[in-house]
Design an enzyme around this catalytic site. Structure first.
Site, PDB file in Angstrom:
ATOM      1  N   ASP A   1       0.864  -1.184   0.000  1.00 54.24           N
ATOM      2  CA  ASP A   1       0.000   0.000   0.000  1.00 54.24           C
ATOM      3  C   ASP A   1       0.895   1.226   0.000  1.00 54.24           C
ATOM      4  OD1 ASP A   1      -2.095  -1.706   0.149  1.00 54.24           O
ATOM      5  OD2 ASP A   1      -2.685  -1.218   2.196  1.00 54.24           O
TER       6      ASP A   1
ATOM      7  N   ASP B   1     -14.118  -6.156  -3.872  1.00 59.12           N
ATOM      8  CA  ASP B   1     -14.192  -6.220  -2.405  1.00 59.12           C
ATOM      9  C   ASP B   1     -15.559  -6.796  -2.049  1.00 59.12           C
ATOM     10  OD1 ASP B   1     -11.730  -5.018  -2.278  1.00 59.12           O
ATOM     11  OD2 ASP B   1     -12.520  -2.998  -1.931  1.00 59.12           O
TER      12      ASP B   1
END
Lengths: 207, 254
Positions: free
Chosen positions: B11, B130
């Protein structure tokens, strides 16, 4: 001069980065004149067979490619760049490939997950120059939905890969080399493959 | 045999890795390029950079991260986060990424999947989903980093994504993400059995056994994780040894 042919769609950066990492100088070439100056030619290909063939025709380099290959200039086709050496592909059935070799490139059938994506093992055929010093069953990176069947590569087969079926992962014949996998994404082994290509002699006897 | 892939995820915000990194003596713990190189040496099969930069002003930094990594690390690189157009996709692919991952932008404009796939190939087009369980055996698709429930069924969206040209699905279980108590194998198996493209499992990988389970029972083709690698609980090499012993085909470090 090592020429990397840019037909506009392929991402050349990874191939350039790999050659940079092994200290090789090259030029990006985009036309017939560039191809004629090259002593070795790399054709990286990603995307669609039809798009590659249309681009080669639009750039008017089909004849130049066929001639340089016949004249014995060492050539390396990567992924789609190898498939382009054959007559046809099921991906764009109406178009003619470079037709250096006969036969049709096929799509993996519905029993396998497509694209064939990831690291798979090579089964070397004999002792190909391109795959010297890579070990017996090296893992290399693949990302493709179409493949060269063994029957059309014949004696030119340098390595097989198994993905539901055995198919051709690399070809090698005189001055012509092709890999279905991506040496530029296959880590250290890929760097070796590139070095081997750059060291390879043509083996074509000029008349 | 095709190896199951282990994919560390980094990330990145403003050009820095944000999740904690404390497993090796990094000169600079937040440098994504250095971390990518370490993961590569440790046997990572691919790398995913997720750009979580809030402001679009800093997108240039991500481009440099990708460009610098691609010069040093010769394994496939996927970039996700903030890819909203064919131009965004082209920008990262041109500097050396191999795939782009799209999530919210694909839900809002499904045609984007087709555009990217037709221009760069299905192998470069990763659909990130997701998913959160809504009732047993049923999962909903969420967008905006998990903040918005679209009400769309995960299977329906996965199949549509495949039809539209996605070459791979990066499937994150929001129920399991960050908990490190195992992947949602029911989710990955359900999606895997109903699609014909590779499935990358994400969310919940905390122990080597979790990876064994999701790559066998969960029928995933690859597993993605962040914390387990960042915090040095297990190296990729350790993990692959466990997988290898369990009979899962993996590419060992060379």
């Amino acid at each position: 001069m090592i020429g990397i042919f840019d037909y506009g769609a392929g991402n050349l950066r990874s191939v350039e980065n790999t050659l940079d990492s092994i200290g090789v100088r090259y030029e990006i070439v985009t036309d017939e004149e560039g191809l004629r100056r090259a002593s070795k030619v790399i054709l990286p290909g990603v995307g669609h067979f039809g798009q590659l063939i249309h681009s080669l025709d639009a750039l008017e380099v089909r004849t130049a490619f066929c001639e340089l290959i016949r004249e014995g200039v060492p050539f390396l086709g990567i992924c789609l760049g190898m498939q382009a050496l054959f007559e046809k592909s099921e991906e764009a059935p109406d178009l003619d490939g470079l037709s250096i070799y006969p036969g049709v490139v096929r799509r993996f059938d519905s029993t396998a997950r497509v694209p064939h994506m990831g690291w798979n093992e090579l089964e070397l055929e004999g002792r190909p120059r391109l795959l010297g010093d890579v070990g017996e069953h090296p893992y290399v990176y693949f990302a493709h939905s179409y493949y060269v069947p063994t029957e059309i590569a014949g004696k030119r087969t340098a390595a097989l890969c198994n993905y539901g079926i055995d198919y051709v992962a690399a070809i090698e014949y005189q001055n012509v080399f092709g890999v279905q996998f991506h040496p530029e994404k296959s880590g250290v082994l890929g760097q070796k493959v590139m070095r081997n290509f750059l060291a390879a002699e043509s083996l074509v006897v000029k008349s | 045999m095709l190896a199951k892939r282990i994919i560390p995820c980094l990330d990145v915000t403003d050009g820095r890795v944000v999740k904690g990194v404390n497993f090796v003596a990094l000169r600079d713990a937040g440098d994504p390029v250095e971390l990518a190189d370490i993961y590569n040496r440790d046997g990572a099969d691919e790398l995913v950079f997720l750009d979580i930069t809030a402001s679009s002003d800093h997108r240039e930094t991500m481009i440099h991260v990708v460009e610098d990594t691609a010069r040093k690390v010769f394994i496939p690189l996927t970039v996700g986060g903030g890819i909203r157009s064919i131009t965004d996709a082209r920008t990262v692919l041109t500097v050396g990424a191999d795939k782009v991952s799209i999530n919210t932008a694909a839900i809002e404009r499904p045609g984007l999947i087709t555009e990217i796939s037709e221009e760069f190939g299905a192998q470069a087009t990763v659909l990130a989903i997701d998913a959160r369980r809504s009732k047993p055996g049923v999962w909903n698709v969420f967008t905006y980093g998990g903040r918005n429930d679209t009400g769309i069924d995960v299977l329906e969206w996965a199949q549509r994504g495949e039809d539209l040209g996605a070459g791979e699905i990066l499937l994150t279980s929001m129920d399991c993400d960050g908990v490190q108590e195992g992947f949602d194998c029911d989710l990955t198996r359900t999606v895997s059995r109903n699609t014909r493209i590779p499935i990358i499992a994400s969310g919940g990988g905390g122990h080597p056994e979790d990876f064994v389970r999701v790559l066998t029972d969960g029928e995933a083709d690859a597993a993605l994780a962040a914390s387990i690698f960042h915090y040095g609980t297990h190296t990729i090499d350790d993990l692959k040894n466990v997988l290898n012993k369990a009979g899962v085909p993996v590419r060992m470090r060379c």
